[in-house]
Design a protein around this motif. Sequence first.
Motif, PDB file in Angstrom:
ATOM      1  N   GLY A  66      57.224  41.730  42.318  1.00  0.00           N
ATOM      2  CA  GLY A  66      56.852  41.716  43.730  1.00  0.00           C
ATOM      3  C   GLY A  66      56.807  40.302  44.266  1.00  0.00           C
ATOM      4  O   GLY A  66      57.489  39.404  43.772  1.00  0.00           O
ATOM      5  N   SER A  67      55.974  40.104  45.264  1.00  0.00           N
ATOM      6  CA  SER A  67      55.887  38.809  45.941  1.00  0.00           C
ATOM      7  C   SER A  67      55.124  37.793  45.097  1.00  0.00           C
ATOM      8  O   SER A  67      54.348  38.153  44.197  1.00  0.00           O
ATOM      9  N   THR A  68      55.317  36.527  45.430  1.00  0.00           N
ATOM     10  CA  THR A  68      54.564  35.464  44.758  1.00  0.00           C
ATOM     11  C   THR A  68      53.070  35.624  45.027  1.00  0.00           C
ATOM     12  O   THR A  68      52.244  35.409  44.131  1.00  0.00           O
ATOM     13  N   ARG A  69      52.718  36.028  46.227  1.00  0.00           N
ATOM     14  CA  ARG A  69      51.301  36.253  46.546  1.00  0.00           C
ATOM     15  C   ARG A  69      50.696  37.300  45.628  1.00  0.00           C
ATOM     16  O   ARG A  69      49.612  37.116  45.066  1.00  0.00           O
ATOM     17  N   MET A  70      51.390  38.415  45.464  1.00  0.00           N
ATOM     18  CA  MET A  70      50.912  39.459  44.563  1.00  0.00           C
ATOM     19  C   MET A  70      50.836  38.955  43.131  1.00  0.00           C
ATOM     20  O   MET A  70      49.871  39.218  42.409  1.00  0.00           O
ATOM     21  N   GLY A  71      51.823  38.184  42.703  1.00  0.00           N
ATOM     22  CA  GLY A  71      51.847  37.677  41.343  1.00  0.00           C
ATOM     23  C   GLY A  71      50.684  36.760  41.021  1.00  0.00           C
ATOM     24  O   GLY A  71      50.145  36.777  39.909  1.00  0.00           O
ATOM     25  N   ARG A  72      50.299  35.939  41.999  1.00  0.00           N
ATOM     26  CA  ARG A  72      49.139  35.067  41.779  1.00  0.00           C
ATOM     27  C   ARG A  72      47.878  35.894  41.528  1.00  0.00           C
ATOM     28  O   ARG A  72      47.078  35.584  40.648  1.00  0.00           O
ATOM     29  N   ILE A  73      47.715  36.948  42.307  1.00  0.00           N
ATOM     30  CA  ILE A  73      46.538  37.803  42.146  1.00  0.00           C
ATOM     31  C   ILE A  73      46.557  38.481  40.783  1.00  0.00           C
ATOM     32  O   ILE A  73      45.563  38.481  40.046  1.00  0.00           O
ATOM     33  N   VAL A  74      47.698  39.058  40.424  1.00  0.00           N
ATOM     34  CA  VAL A  74      47.807  39.770  39.150  1.00  0.00           C
ATOM     35  C   VAL A  74      47.594  38.828  37.979  1.00  0.00           C
ATOM     36  O   VAL A  74      46.814  39.115  37.054  1.00  0.00           O
ATOM     37  N   SER A  75      48.262  37.675  37.992  1.00  0.00           N
ATOM     38  CA  SER A  75      48.179  36.768  36.842  1.00  0.00           C
ATOM     39  C   SER A  75      46.767  36.254  36.640  1.00  0.00           C
ATOM     40  O   SER A  75      46.285  36.154  35.502  1.00  0.00           O
ATOM     41  N   GLU A  76      46.069  35.928  37.730  1.00  0.00           N
ATOM     42  CA  GLU A  76      44.706  35.425  37.603  1.00  0.00           C
ATOM     43  C   GLU A  76      43.766  36.495  37.052  1.00  0.00           C
ATOM     44  O   GLU A  76      42.923  36.223  36.190  1.00  0.00           O
ATOM     45  N   ARG A  77      43.916  37.728  37.522  1.00  0.00           N
ATOM     46  CA  ARG A  77      43.013  38.788  37.080  1.00  0.00           C
ATOM     47  C   ARG A  77      43.295  39.205  35.641  1.00  0.00           C
ATOM     48  O   ARG A  77      42.369  39.492  34.876  1.00  0.00           O
ATOM     49  N   VAL A  78      44.566  39.234  35.274  1.00  0.00           N
ATOM     50  CA  VAL A  78      44.893  39.581  33.883  1.00  0.00           C
ATOM     51  C   VAL A  78      44.453  38.460  32.945  1.00  0.00           C
ATOM     52  O   VAL A  78      43.904  38.712  31.864  1.00  0.00           O
ATOM     53  N   ALA A  79      44.678  37.211  33.352  1.00  0.00           N
ATOM     54  CA  ALA A  79      44.277  36.078  32.507  1.00  0.00           C
ATOM     55  C   ALA A  79      42.766  36.018  32.328  1.00  0.00           C
ATOM     56  O   ALA A  79      42.279  35.586  31.274  1.00  0.00           O
ATOM     57  N   ARG A  80      42.026  36.446  33.326  1.00  0.00           N
ATOM     58  CA  ARG A  80      40.565  36.412  33.261  1.00  0.00           C
ATOM     59  C   ARG A  80      40.057  37.241  32.075  1.00  0.00           C
ATOM     60  O   ARG A  80      39.019  36.937  31.492  1.00  0.00           O
ATOM     61  N   ARG A  81      40.787  38.291  31.722  1.00  0.00           N
ATOM     62  CA  ARG A  81      40.392  39.118  30.576  1.00  0.00           C
ATOM     63  C   ARG A  81      41.279  38.854  29.351  1.00  0.00           C
ATOM     64  O   ARG A  81      41.312  39.632  28.415  1.00  0.00           O
ATOM     65  N   PHE A  82      42.028  37.748  29.396  1.00  0.00           N
ATOM     66  CA  PHE A  82      42.894  37.308  28.306  1.00  0.00           C
ATOM     67  C   PHE A  82      44.005  38.313  27.991  1.00  0.00           C
ATOM     68  O   PHE A  82      44.428  38.462  26.849  1.00  0.00           O
ATOM     69  N   GLY A  83      44.477  39.002  29.049  1.00  0.00           N
ATOM     70  CA  GLY A  83      45.652  39.839  28.893  1.00  0.00           C
ATOM     71  C   GLY A  83      46.918  39.020  29.089  1.00  0.00           C
ATOM     72  O   GLY A  83      46.887  37.804  29.314  1.00  0.00           O
ATOM     73  N   ARG A  84      48.037  39.684  29.019  1.00  0.00           N
ATOM     74  CA  ARG A  84      49.343  39.031  29.120  1.00  0.00           C
ATOM     75  C   ARG A  84      50.084  39.580  30.333  1.00  0.00           C
ATOM     76  O   ARG A  84      50.141  40.791  30.536  1.00  0.00           O
ATOM     77  N   SER A  85      50.664  38.708  31.135  1.00  0.00           N
ATOM     78  CA  SER A  85      51.435  39.114  32.313  1.00  0.00           C
ATOM     79  C   SER A  85      52.911  38.822  32.100  1.00  0.00           C
ATOM     80  O   SER A  85      53.283  37.772  31.561  1.00  0.00           O
ATOM     81  N   ILE A  86      53.749  39.742  32.558  1.00  0.00           N
ATOM     82  CA  ILE A  86      55.190  39.512  32.679  1.00  0.00           C
ATOM     83  C   ILE A  86      55.476  39.555  34.176  1.00  0.00           C
ATOM     84  O   ILE A  86      55.443  40.623  34.791  1.00  0.00           O
ATOM     85  N   LEU A  87      55.723  38.397  34.772  1.00  0.00           N
ATOM     86  CA  LEU A  87      55.836  38.306  36.224  1.00  0.00           C
ATOM     87  C   LEU A  87      57.279  38.052  36.649  1.00  0.00           C
ATOM     88  O   LEU A  87      57.940  37.145  36.145  1.00  0.00           O
TER      89      LEU A  87
END
Length: 515
Positions: free
Chosen positions: A245-266
């Motif tokens: 999706g958009s860069t805006r959406m990606g920032r939200i997803v990556s920060e929230r997933v990283a907060r719980r030490f998950g892994r993002s594929i953006l």
Amino acid sequence: MTKSSAAIGAKSVAAEVAEVMRAVGVPDASWRNGTRATRSPITGEVIAHVAEASGDDVAGAVARSVAAFEAWRTVPAPRRGELVRLIGEELRAHKAELGHLVTLEAGKIVSEGLGEVQEMIDICDFAVGLSRQLYGLTIASERPGHRMMESWHPVGPVGIITAFNFPVAVWSWNAALALVCGNSVLWKPSEKTPLTALAVQALFERAVHAFGGAPEGLSQLLVGGADVGAALVDDSRVPVVSATGSTRMGRIVSERVARRFGRSILELGGNNAAIVCPSADLDLALRGIAFAAMGTAGQRCTSLRRLIVQEGVSDGFVPRLAKAYGSVSIGDPREAGTLIGPLVDAAAYEGMQKALEAARAAGATIHGGERVLADVWPDAYYVRPALVEIDEQVEIVTHETFAPILYVLRSAGLPESIKLQNGVPQGLSSSIFTNDLREAEAFLSAEGSDCGIANVNIGPSGAEIGGAFGGEKETGGGRESGSDAWKAYMRRATNTINFSRQLPLAQGVSFDVEG
């Protein structure tokens, strides 16, 4: 050239949708009796009312996904590949219906709708072969009598968040790999394109039946808005989230997933450029640029947004391109001969107009960009692609506008062209048109394009599934589809085996105790 829908006539998009949904076996209740209205960009008419998930539904789906994963990870990988093979067979059998549904719901022309389903078939074929090649390495150990190796294991439930512009192909890039790697999947499609997701889920269930059964909840669909996506992203039981999706959406997803030490594929925004050099085959370049910039009404993440034309070729080439822009056929994507269908909705049209206003304020010369066919379909948004000649790479040019806008910049030579190409926050795809070997190699070198995809003598769009897909900088750094992208869906373990009767320590450490 604009075309109305006289040839297709009385049959509404909603009626065609109903035919396809019956053909693939989607239950009526999931798309007729829900609370969320879905519109077709072709006419703007409401074509469905889909049932939505809630936050509690997400929690229950994740619990089922965890249980499915725990069973599926014990199934041998080649057997897991057999299920993916059967998914591919269902897609082959229903390619026409699903491709037509992509056209009806996303507004793609017929060949692009069919091409998207073919992409799904191709990644299934790739994943079936991969199911027998999930390999690790044997690594030389510094300690005598020891062997060191790495192994790869399933990681857990994989969350997949997809965008409207490739409503089914991106799911398949992720799901086919995740499944053969031993994971379960949870799919949150775009709220703009839920019907194609429902159809794919029905085909998946057919494949499971032919397979002889699979763990309940192996692949689940979560239709809904941002609250559903947030619940999926925040759940610590989902170790990997792939988001497009958009860069805006990606920032939200990556920060929230990283907060719980998950892994993002953006896989996020692109602001892709093509360079045209004096040595280029200009006929080839014209065709490649036209598709890359205007195809899918400029609504691909790999769409060509910026054209950098070098001195010595620009004066003759840009007028030819402007002529092509003026003659391209725009209209109902169901009709033969249509090359450009509608924008997805009013917001996309408004975003395009704002970008053109900003370019005009910066002194640009604009060819096209106006709305067409509004008298035929007042609730749909068809536009003439815009060719924007501009002297500098001003701020608006550095932003991705998800619409058919091509900014034309002129440059003095290859070093300046590459500097312009790289001078944006995004880094997805790029290309150069040249018959000079040195120029091509310089563009592909470490000093050349800084994008995840760099092409020579083709445009930046139209990636094949054999290569890893994704980009750098604000594109997110993720990789999907081919090559070794499968590793993102697994966890790596480094193993050391001592087959001697001694216990030498690494790095020469001595630690002797008496017992």
